[in-house]
Design a protein around this motif. Structure first.
Motif, PDB file in Angstrom:
ATOM      1  N   GLY A 130     -32.218   4.759 -43.304  1.00  0.00           N
ATOM      2  CA  GLY A 130     -32.988   4.421 -42.639  1.00  0.00           C
ATOM      3  C   GLY A 130     -32.922   2.756 -43.582  1.00  0.00           C
ATOM      4  O   GLY A 130     -32.144   1.835 -42.242  1.00  0.00           O
ATOM      5  N   ASP A 131     -34.339   1.933 -44.464  1.00  0.00           N
ATOM      6  CA  ASP A 131     -33.953   0.764 -43.831  1.00  0.00           C
ATOM      7  C   ASP A 131     -33.651   0.430 -45.666  1.00  0.00           C
ATOM      8  O   ASP A 131     -33.865  -0.457 -45.681  1.00  0.00           O
ATOM      9  CB  ASP A 131     -35.558   0.233 -44.358  1.00  0.00           C
ATOM     10  N   HIS A 132     -32.584   0.967 -45.504  1.00  0.00           N
ATOM     11  CA  HIS A 132     -32.047   0.581 -46.994  1.00  0.00           C
ATOM     12  C   HIS A 132     -30.336   0.600 -47.293  1.00  0.00           C
ATOM     13  O   HIS A 132     -29.875   1.795 -46.359  1.00  0.00           O
ATOM     14  CB  HIS A 132     -32.316   1.357 -48.001  1.00  0.00           C
ATOM     15  N   PHE A 133     -29.815   0.065 -47.555  1.00  0.00           N
ATOM     16  CA  PHE A 133     -28.152  -0.126 -48.211  1.00  0.00           C
ATOM     17  C   PHE A 133     -27.959   0.572 -48.783  1.00  0.00           C
ATOM     18  O   PHE A 133     -28.228   0.500 -49.577  1.00  0.00           O
ATOM     19  CB  PHE A 133     -27.846  -1.728 -47.779  1.00  0.00           C
ATOM     20  N   ILE A 134     -26.926   1.479 -48.884  1.00  0.00           N
ATOM     21  CA  ILE A 134     -25.968   1.976 -49.969  1.00  0.00           C
ATOM     22  C   ILE A 134     -24.726   1.607 -50.808  1.00  0.00           C
ATOM     23  O   ILE A 134     -23.946   1.564 -49.650  1.00  0.00           O
ATOM     24  CB  ILE A 134     -26.435   3.637 -50.407  1.00  0.00           C
ATOM     25  N   LEU A 135     -24.586   1.200 -51.447  1.00  0.00           N
ATOM     26  CA  LEU A 135     -23.006   0.861 -51.731  1.00  0.00           C
ATOM     27  C   LEU A 135     -22.285   1.553 -52.949  1.00  0.00           C
ATOM     28  O   LEU A 135     -23.010   1.981 -53.706  1.00  0.00           O
ATOM     29  CB  LEU A 135     -22.849  -0.893 -52.343  1.00  0.00           C
ATOM     30  N   LEU A 136     -21.064   2.660 -52.577  1.00  0.00           N
ATOM     31  CA  LEU A 136     -20.964   3.601 -53.412  1.00  0.00           C
ATOM     32  C   LEU A 136     -18.694   3.275 -53.520  1.00  0.00           C
ATOM     33  O   LEU A 136     -18.797   2.869 -53.000  1.00  0.00           O
ATOM     34  CB  LEU A 136     -20.494   4.899 -52.836  1.00  0.00           C
ATOM     35  N   SER A 137     -19.196   2.960 -55.408  1.00  0.00           N
ATOM     36  CA  SER A 137     -17.299   3.217 -55.750  1.00  0.00           C
ATOM     37  C   SER A 137     -16.756   5.135 -55.739  1.00  0.00           C
ATOM     38  O   SER A 137     -17.885   5.635 -55.357  1.00  0.00           O
ATOM     39  CB  SER A 137     -17.531   2.749 -56.638  1.00  0.00           C
ATOM     40  N   ASP A 138     -15.892   4.509 -55.427  1.00  0.00           N
ATOM     41  CA  ASP A 138     -15.618   6.062 -55.179  1.00  0.00           C
ATOM     42  C   ASP A 138     -15.351   6.474 -56.573  1.00  0.00           C
ATOM     43  O   ASP A 138     -14.399   7.777 -56.381  1.00  0.00           O
ATOM     44  CB  ASP A 138     -13.915   6.230 -54.704  1.00  0.00           C
ATOM     45  N   ASN A 139     -15.233   6.027 -57.537  1.00  0.00           N
ATOM     46  CA  ASN A 139     -15.289   5.470 -59.047  1.00  0.00           C
ATOM     47  C   ASN A 139     -16.997   6.559 -59.635  1.00  0.00           C
ATOM     48  O   ASN A 139     -17.575   5.703 -59.565  1.00  0.00           O
ATOM     49  CB  ASN A 139     -15.088   4.945 -59.647  1.00  0.00           C
ATOM     50  N   VAL A 140     -17.175   7.619 -59.343  1.00  0.00           N
ATOM     51  CA  VAL A 140     -17.966   8.605 -60.346  1.00  0.00           C
ATOM     52  C   VAL A 140     -18.746   8.128 -61.476  1.00  0.00           C
ATOM     53  O   VAL A 140     -20.074   8.012 -61.310  1.00  0.00           O
ATOM     54  CB  VAL A 140     -18.074  10.117 -60.249  1.00  0.00           C
ATOM     55  N   LYS A 141     -18.173   7.203 -62.174  1.00  0.00           N
ATOM     56  CA  LYS A 141     -18.497   6.211 -63.273  1.00  0.00           C
ATOM     57  C   LYS A 141     -19.679   5.344 -62.846  1.00  0.00           C
ATOM     58  O   LYS A 141     -20.896   4.334 -64.101  1.00  0.00           O
ATOM     59  CB  LYS A 141     -17.298   6.337 -64.413  1.00  0.00           C
TER      60      LYS A 141
END
Length: 221
Positions: A181-192
């Motif tokens: 939508g109107d948000h960007f989500i930045l994810l690491s492969d490290n779940v911590k």
């Protein structure tokens, strides 16, 4: 092509070539078995090529280069003085290895240059490219570990799920980028590590900025 005359040089030549084979195999994310299958060789034979334990002739090396989708010159990198030949400059470009990056009036600035990396032109057909070193293992699941050289293509738009270098409060970070939508989500492969979520407008503001897409990860060990 010139020949190599000294036994010590011969041994070193095949060690360097073997190391290049291993590095490009890792870049292509091929297992020893997969490369062996592509060449009609056993996994053990490929491993012995990579350690320099057995010799690889030029015809076989050309086959390996083809299987790895690189130029033969790339597998000979570092052996030029032994062969009495100069690198084929037309096939390579030298890209900066930046310690840090920043923006100045919208232009990307490379800072703390650590050197320049010879890079096949086939990797960088269009646009602006440079290298950064991975500072942690936050993308280890994608085969990127601390110390790896990352080939970056400068761009500020990233497709969902692609790995990008993102400046977070001025510091580079590796993250998968998603647009929801109107948000960007930045994810690491490290779940911590917690996700970073920003409104689309804010993601290109002062605290977060996408620098570019990670094209390749090159092991340096």
């Amino acid at each position: 092509m010139s020949t190599i005359n000294h036994a010590q040089d011969i041994s070193r030549f095949y060690e360097i070539v073997g190391g290049n084979i291993r590095n490009y195999r890792n870049i292509g994310q091929l297992s020893l078995q997969a490369l062996g299958d592509a060449l009609g060789l056993t996994k053990k034979t490929v491993q012995r090529y990579e350690t320099g334990e057995i010799k690889v002739d030029m015809d076989r090396l050309a086959e390996i280069a083809s299987a790895l989708s690189v130029e033969l010159a790339a597998l000979l990198e570092g052996t030029e003085s032994m062969l009495g030949a100069e690198p084929r400059a037309a096939e390579l470009v030298r890209l900066p290895v930046a310690g840090k990056v920043s923006f100045n009036n919208g232009d990307l600035q490379y800072r703390e240059i650590k050197g320049y990396e010879a890079t096949p032109k086939a990797w960088v057909n269009e646009g602006e490219h440079f290298y950064l070193q991975a500072k942690d293992d936050c993308m280890a699941a994608a085969g990127i570990i601390q110390g790896d050289l990352l080939l970056i293509q400068r761009q500020d738009k990233i497709a969902d799920g692609e790995i990008a270098v993102v400046l977070v409060n001025g510091e580079p970070a590796l993250r998968r980028v998603y647009c929801q939508g109107d948000h960007f989500i930045l994810l690491s492969d490290n779940v911590k590590l917690s996700p970073i979520i920003r409104e689309a407008g804010a993601s290109y503001g002062t605290d977060i900025r996408i620098v570019g897409k990670v094209l390749k990860s090159i092991a340096t060990y």
